[in-house]
Design a protein around this motif. Structure first.
Motif, PDB file in Angstrom:
ATOM      1  N   GLU A   1      -0.835  -6.922  -8.297  1.00 38.28           N
ATOM      2  CA  GLU A   1      -1.016  -8.462  -8.763  1.00 38.28           C
ATOM      3  C   GLU A   1      -1.325  -9.355  -7.630  1.00 38.28           C
ATOM      4  O   GLU A   1      -2.137  -9.972  -7.689  1.00 38.28           O
ATOM      5  N   LYS A   2      -0.939  -9.188  -6.263  1.00 41.31           N
ATOM      6  CA  LYS A   2      -1.349  -9.790  -5.363  1.00 41.31           C
ATOM      7  C   LYS A   2      -2.695  -9.747  -5.009  1.00 41.31           C
ATOM      8  O   LYS A   2      -3.403 -10.836  -4.763  1.00 41.31           O
ATOM      9  N   ALA A   3      -2.899  -8.203  -4.860  1.00 39.70           N
ATOM     10  CA  ALA A   3      -4.323  -7.849  -4.675  1.00 39.70           C
ATOM     11  C   ALA A   3      -5.386  -8.510  -5.450  1.00 39.70           C
ATOM     12  O   ALA A   3      -6.261  -8.658  -5.331  1.00 39.70           O
TER      13      ALA A   3
ATOM     14  N   LEU B   1       4.669  -1.165  -6.138  1.00 38.42           N
ATOM     15  CA  LEU B   1       3.157  -1.157  -6.265  1.00 38.42           C
ATOM     16  C   LEU B   1       2.544  -2.279  -7.456  1.00 38.42           C
ATOM     17  O   LEU B   1       1.731  -2.718  -7.063  1.00 38.42           O
ATOM     18  N   GLN B   2       3.324  -2.496  -8.387  1.00 32.69           N
ATOM     19  CA  GLN B   2       2.920  -3.512  -9.326  1.00 32.69           C
ATOM     20  C   GLN B   2       2.996  -4.864  -8.629  1.00 32.69           C
ATOM     21  O   GLN B   2       2.142  -5.648  -8.858  1.00 32.69           O
TER      22      GLN B   2
ATOM     23  N   ILE C   1      -1.221  -1.143   0.425  1.00 33.57           N
ATOM     24  CA  ILE C   1      -0.342  -0.404  -0.328  1.00 33.57           C
ATOM     25  C   ILE C   1       0.142   0.828   0.292  1.00 33.57           C
ATOM     26  O   ILE C   1       1.015   1.070   0.402  1.00 33.57           O
ATOM     27  N   ILE C   2      -0.804   1.241   1.346  1.00 25.78           N
ATOM     28  CA  ILE C   2      -0.374   2.367   1.909  1.00 25.78           C
ATOM     29  C   ILE C   2       0.971   2.346   3.013  1.00 25.78           C
ATOM     30  O   ILE C   2       2.011   2.905   2.992  1.00 25.78           O
ATOM     31  N   LYS C   3       0.870   0.895   3.490  1.00 22.47           N
ATOM     32  CA  LYS C   3       1.792   0.498   4.413  1.00 22.47           C
ATOM     33  C   LYS C   3       3.311   0.413   3.902  1.00 22.47           C
ATOM     34  O   LYS C   3       4.443   0.955   4.504  1.00 22.47           O
ATOM     35  N   GLU C   4       3.362   0.103   2.769  1.00 23.21           N
ATOM     36  CA  GLU C   4       4.694  -0.169   2.021  1.00 23.21           C
ATOM     37  C   GLU C   4       5.028   0.624   0.919  1.00 23.21           C
ATOM     38  O   GLU C   4       6.216   0.279   0.465  1.00 23.21           O
ATOM     39  N   LEU C   5       4.518   1.530   0.230  1.00 18.88           N
ATOM     40  CA  LEU C   5       4.697   2.139  -0.789  1.00 18.88           C
ATOM     41  C   LEU C   5       5.519   3.386  -0.846  1.00 18.88           C
ATOM     42  O   LEU C   5       6.008   3.720  -1.790  1.00 18.88           O
ATOM     43  N   GLY C   6       5.682   4.000   0.394  1.00 22.16           N
ATOM     44  CA  GLY C   6       6.424   4.988   0.423  1.00 22.16           C
ATOM     45  C   GLY C   6       5.597   6.399   0.907  1.00 22.16           C
ATOM     46  O   GLY C   6       4.835   6.036   1.779  1.00 22.16           O
TER      47      GLY C   6
END
Length: 176
Positions: A138-140, A133-134, A95-100
């Motif tokens: 879903e992947k996580a 994020l959604q 999440i942290i890497k790609e979310l903004g």
């Protein structure tokens, strides 16, 4: 996987509870009720973990309170194993890497209290791509076999809710 290493279900529940959130304190009867198990079974495992130095106990009135021993040399390793077992490490990293612009990431609810209920409440503060994020959630969820419920708020909303988060048990995952 952890179930095959730690064959006592009660011991596993205790390790998850205390090592997920190291600020957790609990007593025998409360743990027995929470786990739906006998006080004898919980007492045996509490004694084993205390004798191993992983838990500390202190007398409070007529009851004994238990908490994790953060000074134990294995504390950080066991906590990392617990986080990996629950999949929290994977959630945070992806999440942290790609979310903004993620300023704060918190876990609230059952997991913050050390209870593996199958539902992870994740609070994200910042300017975040909600559609992405959604997809990540879903992947996580597929990876960790748990449901993730997210709340995305900005700094202003977080400031308004700060007291609520401070009163509840929360687990700080990230602060940018």
């Amino acid at each position: 996987m952890l179930e095959s290493l730690i064959t006592s279900k009660t011991r596993l529940k205790l390790i998850l509870k205390f090592f997920l959130n190291p600020e957790t304190t609990a007593h025998l009867r409360g743990l027995a009720t929470e786990f739906g198990e006998s006080t004898n079974g919980v007492r045996v495992e509490l004694n084993r973990l205390t004798e191993a130095g992983l838990l500390e106990s202190s007398q409070k009135g007529r009851s004994i309170n238990y908490r994790v021993n953060k000074k134990h040399t294995l504390f950080p390793d066991i906590q990392n194993i617990v986080k990996k077992y629950l999949g929290i490490d994977e959630i945070v990293e992806s999440i942290i890497k790609e979310l903004g612009n993620v300023e704060i990431a918190l876990i609230t609810g059952d997991y913050a209290q050390g209870i593996d209920s199958g539902l992870i409440d994740l609070v994200l503060v910042g300017n975040i791509d909600k559609a992405y994020l959604q997809q990540l959630v879903e992947k996580a969820e597929e990876l960790i076999h748990r449901k993730i419920r997210t709340l995305v708020i900005d700094q202003e909303e977080f400031a308004k809710l700060r007291d609520k988060f401070e009163k509840e048990k929360t687990l700080l995952l990230w602060k940018g």
